[in-house]
Design a protein around this motif. Sequence first.
Motif, PDB file in Angstrom:
ATOM      1  N   HIS A 198       0.831  -1.205   0.000  1.00  0.00           N
ATOM      2  CA  HIS A 198       0.000   0.000   0.000  1.00  0.00           C
ATOM      3  C   HIS A 198       0.863   1.252   0.000  1.00  0.00           C
ATOM      4  N   ALA A 199       0.349   2.301  -0.613  1.00  0.00           N
ATOM      5  CA  ALA A 199       1.024   3.594  -0.584  1.00  0.00           C
ATOM      6  C   ALA A 199       0.858   4.194   0.806  1.00  0.00           C
ATOM      7  N   VAL A 200       1.923   4.798   1.321  1.00  0.00           N
ATOM      8  CA  VAL A 200       1.878   5.438   2.633  1.00  0.00           C
ATOM      9  C   VAL A 200       2.533   6.815   2.542  1.00  0.00           C
ATOM     10  N   VAL A 201       2.106   7.693   3.443  1.00  0.00           N
ATOM     11  CA  VAL A 201       2.663   9.039   3.525  1.00  0.00           C
ATOM     12  C   VAL A 201       3.172   9.237   4.945  1.00  0.00           C
ATOM     13  N   GLU A 202       4.465   9.481   5.055  1.00  0.00           N
ATOM     14  CA  GLU A 202       5.098   9.676   6.364  1.00  0.00           C
ATOM     15  C   GLU A 202       4.565  10.932   7.035  1.00  0.00           C
ATOM     16  N   GLU A 203       4.543  10.910   8.349  1.00  0.00           N
ATOM     17  CA  GLU A 203       4.054  12.028   9.149  1.00  0.00           C
ATOM     18  C   GLU A 203       4.781  13.322   8.786  1.00  0.00           C
ATOM     19  N   PRO A 204       4.037  14.394   8.491  1.00  0.00           N
ATOM     20  CA  PRO A 204       4.687  15.676   8.189  1.00  0.00           C
ATOM     21  C   PRO A 204       5.619  16.135   9.309  1.00  0.00           C
ATOM     22  N   GLY A 205       5.214  15.958  10.549  1.00  0.00           N
ATOM     23  CA  GLY A 205       6.021  16.427  11.667  1.00  0.00           C
ATOM     24  C   GLY A 205       7.418  15.833  11.690  1.00  0.00           C
ATOM     25  N   ARG A 206       7.523  14.559  11.444  1.00  0.00           N
ATOM     26  CA  ARG A 206       8.841  13.900  11.429  1.00  0.00           C
ATOM     27  C   ARG A 206       9.714  14.468  10.313  1.00  0.00           C
ATOM     28  N   ARG A 207       9.118  14.686   9.147  1.00  0.00           N
ATOM     29  CA  ARG A 207       9.884  15.238   8.025  1.00  0.00           C
ATOM     30  C   ARG A 207      10.329  16.674   8.310  1.00  0.00           C
ATOM     31  N   ILE A 208       9.454  17.446   8.943  1.00  0.00           N
ATOM     32  CA  ILE A 208       9.789  18.834   9.265  1.00  0.00           C
ATOM     33  C   ILE A 208      10.913  18.881  10.287  1.00  0.00           C
ATOM     34  N   VAL A 209      10.841  18.077  11.321  1.00  0.00           N
ATOM     35  CA  VAL A 209      11.894  18.059  12.333  1.00  0.00           C
ATOM     36  C   VAL A 209      13.233  17.738  11.679  1.00  0.00           C
ATOM     37  N   LYS A 210      13.248  16.742  10.803  1.00  0.00           N
ATOM     38  CA  LYS A 210      14.495  16.367  10.117  1.00  0.00           C
ATOM     39  C   LYS A 210      15.033  17.550   9.317  1.00  0.00           C
ATOM     40  N   GLN A 211      14.169  18.207   8.540  1.00  0.00           N
ATOM     41  CA  GLN A 211      14.599  19.356   7.737  1.00  0.00           C
ATOM     42  C   GLN A 211      15.094  20.497   8.619  1.00  0.00           C
ATOM     43  N   GLU A 212      14.361  20.782   9.679  1.00  0.00           N
ATOM     44  CA  GLU A 212      14.721  21.900  10.560  1.00  0.00           C
ATOM     45  C   GLU A 212      16.036  21.641  11.292  1.00  0.00           C
ATOM     46  N   LEU A 213      16.273  20.403  11.708  1.00  0.00           N
ATOM     47  CA  LEU A 213      17.521  20.088  12.388  1.00  0.00           C
ATOM     48  C   LEU A 213      18.711  20.180  11.439  1.00  0.00           C
ATOM     49  N   GLU A 214      18.467  19.975  10.148  1.00  0.00           N
ATOM     50  CA  GLU A 214      19.529  20.132   9.148  1.00  0.00           C
ATOM     51  C   GLU A 214      19.759  21.600   8.798  1.00  0.00           C
ATOM     52  N   GLY A 266      -5.603   2.886  -5.656  1.00  0.00           N
ATOM     53  CA  GLY A 266      -5.639   2.101  -4.422  1.00  0.00           C
ATOM     54  C   GLY A 266      -5.626   2.977  -3.184  1.00  0.00           C
ATOM     55  N   TRP A 267      -5.505   2.338  -2.038  1.00  0.00           N
ATOM     56  CA  TRP A 267      -5.516   3.029  -0.758  1.00  0.00           C
ATOM     57  C   TRP A 267      -4.186   3.722  -0.516  1.00  0.00           C
ATOM     58  N   THR A 268      -4.245   4.908   0.038  1.00  0.00           N
ATOM     59  CA  THR A 268      -3.056   5.605   0.528  1.00  0.00           C
ATOM     60  C   THR A 268      -3.287   5.883   2.003  1.00  0.00           C
ATOM     61  N   PHE A 269      -2.336   5.468   2.822  1.00  0.00           N
ATOM     62  CA  PHE A 269      -2.449   5.613   4.269  1.00  0.00           C
ATOM     63  C   PHE A 269      -1.511   6.726   4.745  1.00  0.00           C
ATOM     64  N   PHE A 270      -2.072   7.637   5.534  1.00  0.00           N
ATOM     65  CA  PHE A 270      -1.342   8.793   6.041  1.00  0.00           C
ATOM     66  C   PHE A 270      -1.021   8.621   7.517  1.00  0.00           C
ATOM     67  N   ASP A 271       0.223   8.868   7.880  1.00  0.00           N
ATOM     68  CA  ASP A 271       0.633   8.954   9.284  1.00  0.00           C
ATOM     69  C   ASP A 271       0.405  10.409   9.681  1.00  0.00           C
ATOM     70  N   ARG A 272      -0.715  10.658  10.311  1.00  0.00           N
ATOM     71  CA  ARG A 272      -1.200  12.006  10.602  1.00  0.00           C
ATOM     72  C   ARG A 272      -1.480  12.715   9.279  1.00  0.00           C
ATOM     73  N   GLY A 273      -1.791  13.990   9.345  1.00  0.00           N
ATOM     74  CA  GLY A 273      -2.093  14.717   8.124  1.00  0.00           C
ATOM     75  C   GLY A 273      -2.569  16.110   8.426  1.00  0.00           C
ATOM     76  N   LEU A 274      -3.287  16.665   7.487  1.00  0.00           N
ATOM     77  CA  LEU A 274      -3.724  18.052   7.552  1.00  0.00           C
ATOM     78  C   LEU A 274      -4.555  18.354   8.796  1.00  0.00           C
ATOM     79  N   LEU A 275      -5.482  17.488   9.123  1.00  0.00           N
ATOM     80  CA  LEU A 275      -6.394  17.780  10.223  1.00  0.00           C
ATOM     81  C   LEU A 275      -5.678  17.786  11.571  1.00  0.00           C
ATOM     82  N   ASP A 276      -4.677  16.950  11.744  1.00  0.00           N
ATOM     83  CA  ASP A 276      -3.892  16.962  12.981  1.00  0.00           C
ATOM     84  C   ASP A 276      -3.153  18.291  13.117  1.00  0.00           C
TER      85      ASP A 276
END
Length: 181
Positions: A27-43, A77-87
């Motif tokens: 299945h397609a998945v989308v990683e949590e935005p927060g985790r990606r942002i933290v990684k970018q910000e720490l870099e 098909g289904w795409t599963f989001f780890d958190r998302g816009l509403l969070d």
Amino acid sequence: MNRLVLMSGCSGGGKSTLLAELAARGHAVVEEPGRRIVKQELEGDGAALPWVDMAAFARRAIEMAIADHAAAREQAGWTFFDRGLLDAAAALQHLTGEPVLEKLGAAHRYHQRVFLTPPWPEIYTTDPDRRHGFDDAVAGYDRLAAVYPTLGYDVVTLPKIAVAGRADFILDCLPREPRQQ
């Protein structure tokens, strides 16, 4: 049919592990935005980190989640989001009082059924990207559990079982043959 499935709930409740299981099943998945942002910000300069400027962090998460939502609509098909816009919108609204949740939630819908990971102290851990304690995680969960029904979503709380069983549970709760809208 909307095939964008949101996993939300308690921080540290097993969402990322569950998404990895769903990805392993094809299945397609989308990683949590927060985790990606933290990684970018720490870099970079680290200005939009949740422990530095939570409102800036939430705004970045909203932007990223809108882009994720648009990109996923093109997938079959289904795409599963780890958190998302509403969070992210719920966090910003809670912090600032800005009435962003209804407006953004109406414009960017997910599948009717939202899955929440409940507080699960036995698996909760902190890490360099998750610095808040369990009590803060539970408070966030309580806010989200209250918000989703007000936006017209059917909330399903995931059972506290092994990850394979959780993935089976989710897939059993969704229609078998996703169709294009």
